[in-house]
Design an enzyme around this catalytic site. Structure first.
Site, short mmCIF file in Angstrom:
data_model
loop_
_atom_site.label_atom_id
_atom_site.label_comp_id
_atom_site.label_asym_id
_atom_site.label_seq_id
_atom_site.Cartn_x
_atom_site.Cartn_y
_atom_site.Cartn_z
N ARG A 13 0.51 -2.18 -13.47
CA ARG A 13 1.60 -1.44 -12.97
C ARG A 13 2.68 -1.35 -14.24
NH1 ARG A 13 4.75 -3.95 -7.97
NH2 ARG A 13 4.22 -6.20 -8.32
N SER A 40 8.19 -0.98 -7.18
CA SER A 40 6.66 -1.23 -7.21
C SER A 40 6.04 -0.49 -8.28
CB SER A 40 6.43 -0.84 -5.82
OG SER A 40 6.58 -1.70 -4.89
N GLU A 61 5.49 12.12 0.46
CA GLU A 61 4.58 12.21 -0.62
C GLU A 61 3.95 13.60 -0.75
OE1 GLU A 61 4.49 7.95 0.78
OE2 GLU A 61 4.55 10.21 1.81
N PHE A 86 -1.29 6.48 -0.80
CA PHE A 86 -0.40 7.54 -0.35
C PHE A 86 -0.49 8.54 -1.64
CE2 PHE A 86 2.30 3.65 0.97
CZ PHE A 86 1.71 3.79 2.22
N ASP A 120 -0.49 -7.05 1.66
CA ASP A 120 -0.48 -5.86 2.62
C ASP A 120 -1.45 -5.31 3.45
OD1 ASP A 120 2.21 -5.93 1.31
OD2 ASP A 120 1.82 -4.12 -0.06
N ARG A 170 -1.63 -3.79 -8.60
CA ARG A 170 -0.62 -4.81 -8.49
C ARG A 170 -0.57 -6.09 -9.01
NH1 ARG A 170 0.97 -7.38 -2.45
NH2 ARG A 170 2.97 -8.38 -3.11
#
Length: 317
Positions: A13, A40, A61, A86, A120, A170
């Site tokens: 990322r 993020s 979104e 998302f 998560d 991530r």
């Protein structure tokens, strides 16, 4: 076999964030939108340097995709940013109607893909996004393997006309691809040469496949590893050339075996040269909470799983 090493680990990322920042300095038509996940998605520096070219949409979104599609009409090149879950499942209708069907030049940039976002948990660990996006007519689907490749891909898609889904992650992972290697959309990269088996890998599984190849080479098994960063359009030529030599193939991806890279490769083989194939992927399941390493091991996505798949497929030759 060429040995790949690394001197640092960085999250993919951050490759996106740094690529976006560079585009902000070089391409005045690039604009960015985010759904309340600036940190993020590593978009902070782009925003600092180009506040007038950034749109914070909030947790909306679907609106973000619609706004991005509208911005293309005025010649802008919008990059949308949020988690992969998302970026696809939550807004699939908007992507289908406003972006894909209309052929809009929107770059859908998705972080935290697969199980490696870790703690998560299952609701955020999307493992079906590649399948969703590759089925959309005209959608280019890219899944990068490390920081350098993600940055290069971010730069490349700005010059590419048409909708793109760019998938990254991530965790901090080894940086092993050359920083100066040009990113060619739709062109796989042969990382090692071998004669006994082909491993076609994408995303985080490229490094795991290289580690597996080293172990297998030590056992006398000659392995050809191919990095398929573009899942659609698929570089069929590099795959068919390799299996003509090796006679069997393993596909490796951090995604459901249904709908991912493996199925695209299987279709290519079925239509051209039926070949024994084994899949390293999640087996029609959701993930769960845990560390990235724990989840990769549990769901059979690590180097050990690749080694086992190679031995299975060689036995079928």
């Amino acid at each position: 076999m060429k040995k790949y090493t690394y001197t640092e680990k960085k999250d993919t990322r951050s490759g996106f964030g740094d690529g976006l920042t560079e585009l902000g300095r070089t391409n005045p038509n690039v604009v960015a939108l985010c759904a309340d996940l600036i940190g993020s998605l590593k978009m902070d520096q782009f925003i600092k340097e180009n506040p007038e070219r950034f749109f914070q949409i909030g947790i909306a979104e679907a609106n973000m995709i619609g706004i991005a599609a509208g911005l293309t009409i005025g010649g802008k090149i919008p990059f949308t940013g949020t988690f992969a879950n998302f970026s696809t499942g939550r807004v699939y209708d908007q992507i289908r109607q406003s972006v894909a069907y209309s052929g809009k030049n929107v770059k859908i940039c998705a972080s935290h893909a697969g199980v490696t976002l870790g703690e998560d948990g299952a609701t955020h660990q999307i493992l079906e996004d590649i399948g969703l996006m590759k089925m959309l007519p005209g959608m280019t689907v890219i899944n990068t393997c490390d920081y350098n490749q993600t940055k290069a891909a971010t730069l490349a898609i700005a010059d590419f006309e048409g909708p793109v889904y760019l998938r990254f992650g991530r965790p901090k992972v080894p940086v092993f691809m050359p920083a100066d290697e040009k990113f060619e959309i739709g062109k796989g990269i042969q990382l090692t040469s071998g004669t006994d088996v082909t491993i076609v890998a994408t995303g985080h599984l490229v490094w795991e496949s290289l580690q597996a190849a080293e172990q297998l080479e030590a056992e006398g098994i000659s392995v050809e590893v191919i990095n398929i960063h573009t899942i659609k359009p698929l570089d069929e030529a590099i795959i068919l050339k390799s299996v003509a030599k090796t006679g069997c193939i393993v596909t490796a991806e951090e995604h459901n075996k249904l709908g991912g890279l493996g199925e695209s490769v299987a279709r290519t083989l079925a239509l051209n040269t039926p070949t024994p194939q084994e899949f390293v992927a999640t087996n029609d399941t959701f993930g769960e909470s845990g560390t990235p390493a724990q989840l990769m091991a549990k769901y059979g996505l690590d180097a050990a799983a690749v080694v086992k798949a190679v031995k299975r497929v060689i036995a079928r030759k």
